[in-house]
Design a protein around this motif. Structure first.
Motif, short mmCIF file in Angstrom:
data_model
loop_
_atom_site.label_atom_id
_atom_site.label_comp_id
_atom_site.label_asym_id
_atom_site.label_seq_id
_atom_site.Cartn_x
_atom_site.Cartn_y
_atom_site.Cartn_z
N ARG A 190 101.45 -49.78 52.18
CA ARG A 190 100.21 -49.98 52.30
C ARG A 190 99.54 -51.00 51.18
O ARG A 190 98.53 -51.87 51.44
CB ARG A 190 99.49 -48.52 51.71
N ASP A 191 100.01 -51.00 50.04
CA ASP A 191 99.55 -51.96 48.88
C ASP A 191 99.85 -53.25 49.30
O ASP A 191 98.81 -54.08 49.26
CB ASP A 191 100.24 -51.50 47.63
N PHE A 192 101.01 -53.64 50.29
CA PHE A 192 101.49 -54.83 50.08
C PHE A 192 100.42 -55.36 51.39
O PHE A 192 100.14 -56.52 51.54
CB PHE A 192 102.87 -54.76 50.43
N MET A 193 100.42 -54.54 52.44
CA MET A 193 99.57 -54.80 53.76
C MET A 193 98.09 -55.22 53.19
O MET A 193 97.57 -55.91 53.90
CB MET A 193 99.87 -53.81 54.56
N LEU B 104 97.51 -45.68 54.81
CA LEU B 104 97.90 -46.78 55.42
C LEU B 104 97.52 -46.70 56.95
O LEU B 104 96.89 -47.86 57.51
CB LEU B 104 99.42 -46.71 55.51
N MET B 105 97.15 -45.76 57.53
CA MET B 105 96.56 -45.69 58.88
C MET B 105 95.06 -46.36 58.83
O MET B 105 94.85 -46.86 59.54
CB MET B 105 96.65 -44.26 59.46
N ALA B 106 94.53 -45.69 57.94
CA ALA B 106 92.93 -46.28 57.88
C ALA B 106 92.97 -47.66 57.61
O ALA B 106 92.02 -48.37 58.02
CB ALA B 106 92.46 -45.31 56.67
N ILE C 72 90.99 -44.84 53.23
CA ILE C 72 92.16 -45.81 52.80
C ILE C 72 92.48 -45.24 51.47
O ILE C 72 93.65 -45.11 51.07
CB ILE C 72 91.60 -47.14 52.54
N SER C 73 91.62 -44.39 50.61
CA SER C 73 92.44 -43.93 49.40
C SER C 73 93.44 -42.79 49.62
O SER C 73 94.00 -42.51 48.77
CB SER C 73 91.08 -43.15 48.74
N GLY C 74 93.31 -42.34 50.90
CA GLY C 74 94.37 -41.23 51.13
C GLY C 74 93.92 -39.86 50.76
O GLY C 74 92.70 -39.41 50.41
N GLU C 75 94.74 -38.73 50.78
CA GLU C 75 94.49 -37.44 50.44
C GLU C 75 94.63 -37.20 49.03
O GLU C 75 94.37 -36.01 48.53
CB GLU C 75 95.40 -36.52 51.39
N GLU C 76 95.43 -38.16 48.25
CA GLU C 76 95.40 -37.73 46.77
C GLU C 76 94.06 -37.72 45.97
O GLU C 76 93.43 -38.83 46.13
CB GLU C 76 96.42 -38.60 46.35
N PRO C 77 93.86 -36.72 45.41
CA PRO C 77 92.54 -36.65 44.64
C PRO C 77 92.58 -37.64 43.56
O PRO C 77 93.36 -37.95 42.70
CB PRO C 77 92.54 -35.18 43.91
N GLY C 78 91.26 -38.58 43.54
CA GLY C 78 91.20 -39.29 42.74
C GLY C 78 91.84 -40.62 42.72
O GLY C 78 92.06 -41.61 41.79
#
Length: 226
Positions: A52-55, A96-98, A123-129
């Protein structure tokens, strides 16, 4: 344990660096030797987060020809990874999907989602914060051969990911189906499509139809709401 280290090397190195190219080449060789084992090894959250970060870096700053070729190679790699059903939920969970969908949808839908804050949240995903890896900027897609290929790889990958419920929910939130339907409308081409040739438009429309066919089996209600 080799694959996570290779992916980490890809994550931390600059675009176009020799180390990055060597790590990617080794990763491809591992995939060719043992696809099943490699796909399973890459089905870890930290690995998908690295992709995700590299893309995000590629899509946000990869202007050069070789960057776009490398971006397409990464999309082929992600396509292979997503073929393993157990890996698909991580595409949604990590954001990554977003991230991929933000480049798969039309420019109008992308701007609306950015303005509402929905895209950043997904894009932030499910992890809080967790911090978003996207700053809102991206390299515009053109009618070059590399960008056309990227669209087709991208649509095919995200459409097939939607066989997973969590990925399908992200695709619905990002308005993927209405965006793909826009590419089938010849009445008034969006600004970003006006430089396309008739042949390019035909190929893109066929790819959009193929993606929509897959999506009809996964998120049929999106077609009723489009």
């Amino acid at each position: 344990s080799l694959i996570p280290h290779l992916v980490h090397v890809i994550r931390v190195n600059l675009l176009g660096s020799d180390v990055l190219l060597v790590a990617t080449e080794v990763l491809w060789n591992v995939l060719e030797l043992d696809w099943e084992g490699a796909a399973q090894a890459m089905g870890e959250q930290e690995v998908i987060e690295a992709f995700r970060d590299f893309m995000a870096a590629l899509l946000g700053g990869g202007y050069r020809f070789k960057d776009k070729v490398f971006r397409n190679d990464m999309m082929v790699l992600l396509m292979y990874i997503s073929k393993r059903p157990e890996n698909k939920p991580l595409f949604a969970k990590t954001g990554l999907m977003a991230l991929l969908l933000s480049h798969a949808i039309s420019e109008n839908h992308r701007r609306t989602l950015q303005a509402s804050g929905v895209l950043t949240e997904l894009i932030s995903g499910e992890e809080p914060g967790s911090a978003s890896t996207s700053n809102g900027s991206s390299v515009p897609l053109t009618n070059s051969e590399e960008d056309m290929e990227f669209r087709m790889l991208l649509w095919g990958t995200v459409a097939k990911c939607c066989s997973d419920t969590s990925c399908a929910q992200v695709a619905t939130a990002c308005r993927l189906v209405p965006s793909l339907l826009c590419f089938l409308d010849d009445r008034e081409a969006p600004r970003e499509q006006r430089q396309w040739s008739q042949e390019q438009r035909r190929k893109i429309q066929l790819e959009a139809l193929s993606a929509l066919f897959n999506l009809a089996q996964c998120i049929p209600n999106d077609f009723l709401d489009a």
